[in-house]
Design an enzyme around this catalytic site. Structure first.
Site, PDB file in Angstrom:
ATOM      1  N   THR A   1      30.658 -12.159 -30.129  1.00 21.65           N
ATOM      2  CA  THR A   1      29.370 -11.484 -30.272  1.00 21.65           C
ATOM      3  C   THR A   1      28.292 -12.202 -29.470  1.00 21.65           C
ATOM      4  O   THR A   1      27.248 -11.631 -29.178  1.00 21.65           O
ATOM      5  CB  THR A   1      28.960 -11.435 -31.750  1.00 21.65           C
ATOM      6  OG1 THR A   1      28.971 -12.764 -32.271  1.00 21.65           O
ATOM      7  CG2 THR A   1      29.911 -10.581 -32.555  1.00 21.65           C
TER       8      THR A   1
ATOM      9  N   ASP B   1      28.533 -25.162 -35.902  1.00 28.67           N
ATOM     10  CA  ASP B   1      29.696 -24.295 -35.670  1.00 28.67           C
ATOM     11  C   ASP B   1      30.897 -25.122 -35.219  1.00 28.67           C
ATOM     12  O   ASP B   1      31.559 -24.801 -34.233  1.00 28.67           O
ATOM     13  CB  ASP B   1      29.375 -23.212 -34.641  1.00 28.67           C
ATOM     14  CG  ASP B   1      30.356 -22.034 -34.709  1.00 28.67           C
ATOM     15  OD1 ASP B   1      31.141 -21.977 -35.684  1.00 28.67           O
ATOM     16  OD2 ASP B   1      30.349 -21.183 -33.808  1.00 28.67           O
TER      17      ASP B   1
ATOM     18  N   ILE C   1      37.429 -16.283 -19.904  1.00 30.54           N
ATOM     19  CA  ILE C   1      38.093 -17.253 -20.779  1.00 30.54           C
ATOM     20  C   ILE C   1      37.532 -17.252 -22.198  1.00 30.54           C
ATOM     21  O   ILE C   1      38.003 -18.009 -23.053  1.00 30.54           O
ATOM     22  CB  ILE C   1      38.012 -18.681 -20.189  1.00 30.54           C
ATOM     23  CG1 ILE C   1      36.558 -19.079 -19.923  1.00 30.54           C
ATOM     24  CG2 ILE C   1      38.850 -18.787 -18.918  1.00 30.54           C
ATOM     25  CD1 ILE C   1      36.395 -20.521 -19.444  1.00 30.54           C
TER      26      ILE C   1
END
Length: 374
Positions: free
Chosen positions: A29, A151, A25
């Site tokens: 990287t 993030d 899913i």
């Protein structure tokens, strides 16, 4: 700090064989993410494989940091780390861990990017309020515990079938502190996927804090209506240009000291004379005035003036009709999981007045992961 840490051992890790992989899913990287189930109980989980590109050098410090942070954070709106597992394998000079390491999480059926990519998924204003309320509640909790996510983006916002939002992917997260001397902290500014990266990071700021995550929250909030990222730059210079065109020119008048603090400010050719257009550009999509006002306060150029999660949660947006409402009923009409990795690229160029001559790359996982530097 070294990229690898030699002092980590996992002597009490359970064997990976207790889980059965069902589907992939996620990919980037950082490694791979799988949906899986516990062979005995049938419980669904998500497995995140720790990328061990140079295992002989030791356990990656970035993975260790993620594990330590996830063990610290326990909150309804933060993804839950259940345990760490490893596969069996022979120890060699290249693999001292005798196999692969997996982080095991509670399974969430959707991510926000996957939901927004599906035209059949329609959020009401009350449901958008609930999404943002949970997202800001998660940010309030991690910031109170002195953790930066670093993030924030729609793909890292998970939602369960019961409508509970979870902040996820703490692979770039770190602890923060107030600077103890005049030199300030020296965190890396090569964090946050480019389209969600705030102007202070793009200008080279290294002594930053919670406002970087609140900028991402503002981008995500606008995306709840536009259905695609609102500023899709190709380079850091281009991203700053798009920010200036939406939020107004970056000047000492709106951001005191910006001209003296950042060397890059003098080197970059940034648009001059741009007026702030956040509300004007978004009002074609966002009809609620309180929603427009909160987005406007989240997308403030100067991080010192950007609204924090506590004040955002007290904004009139959450305390006016319609009140925030549960997502469970809406999600119950969709039987399949929706993730960015499994979805076609989202429609692009929704925001009016975007430069027409820019060659943009698709918002794929590989593109967004390109900017992941630790």
């Amino acid at each position: 700090m070294s990229k690898y840490y030699d002092g980590v051992e996992f002597p009490f890790c359970d064997e990976f064989s207790k889980y059965e992989k069902l589907a992939k899913i996620g990919q980037g990287t950082f490694g791979e993410v799988f949906k899986a189930k516990h062979r005995q109980t049938g419980k669904k989980v998500a497995l995140k494989k720790v990328l061990m590109e140079n295992e002989k050098e030791g356990f990656p410090i970035t993975a260790l940091r993620e594990i330590k942070i996830l063990q610290l954070l326990k909150h309804e709106n933060v993804v839950n780390l259940i345990e760490i597992c490893r596969t069996k394998g022979e120890a060699t000079q290249f693999n001292r861990y005798k196999g692969s390491i997996y982080l095991v999480f509670d399974f969430c059926e959707h991510d926000l990017a996957g939901l927004l990519s599906n035209a059949n998924v329609k959020f009401t204003l009350a449901e958008i309020k609930r999404v943002m309320q949970m997202l800001l509640n998660g940010l309030y909790y991690i910031h109170r515990n002195k953790i930066l996510h670093r993030d924030m983006k729609a793909a890292n916002v998970l939602i369960t079938r019961d409508g509970v939002l979870k902040l996820a992917d703490f692979g770039l997260a770190r602890a923060f502190s107030l600077a103890k001397n005049s030199q300030g902290n020296r965190y890396t500014n090569r964090v946050v996927t480019l389209w969600y990266r705030p102007p202070e990071l793009l200008l080279g700021e290294r002594d930053y804090g919670p406002p970087i995550d609140l900028w991402g929250a503002g981008c995500i909030m606008a995306e709840m209506w536009t259905r695609s990222p609102i500023m899709q730059g190709n380079t850091e210079q281009h991203q700053l240009t798009l920010i200036s065109q939406l939020c107004g020119s970056i000047t000492p008048e709106v951001w005191p000291g910006v001209d003296k603090k950042y060397e890059l400010y003098q080197k970059m050719e940034l648009p001059k004379g741009q007026k702030r257009k956040v509300k004007d550009r978004l009002k074609a999509y966002v009809k609620d005035p309180y929603a427009l006002d909160l987005i406007d306060k989240l997308l403030v150029l100067d991080p010192a003036q950007r609204i924090d999660s506590d004040d955002a949660l007290n904004h009139d947006f959450f305390w006016s009709d319609p009140m925030p409402s549960d997502l469970k009923n809406m999600l119950s009409t969709h039987n399949t999981s929706m993730f960015e990795y499994l979805a076609p690229p989202r429609r692009r160029g929704h925001m009016p007045q975007q430069p027409a001559n820019q060659n943009r790359n698709p918002a794929t996982t590989s593109q967004s992961e390109f900017d992941r530097v630790f």
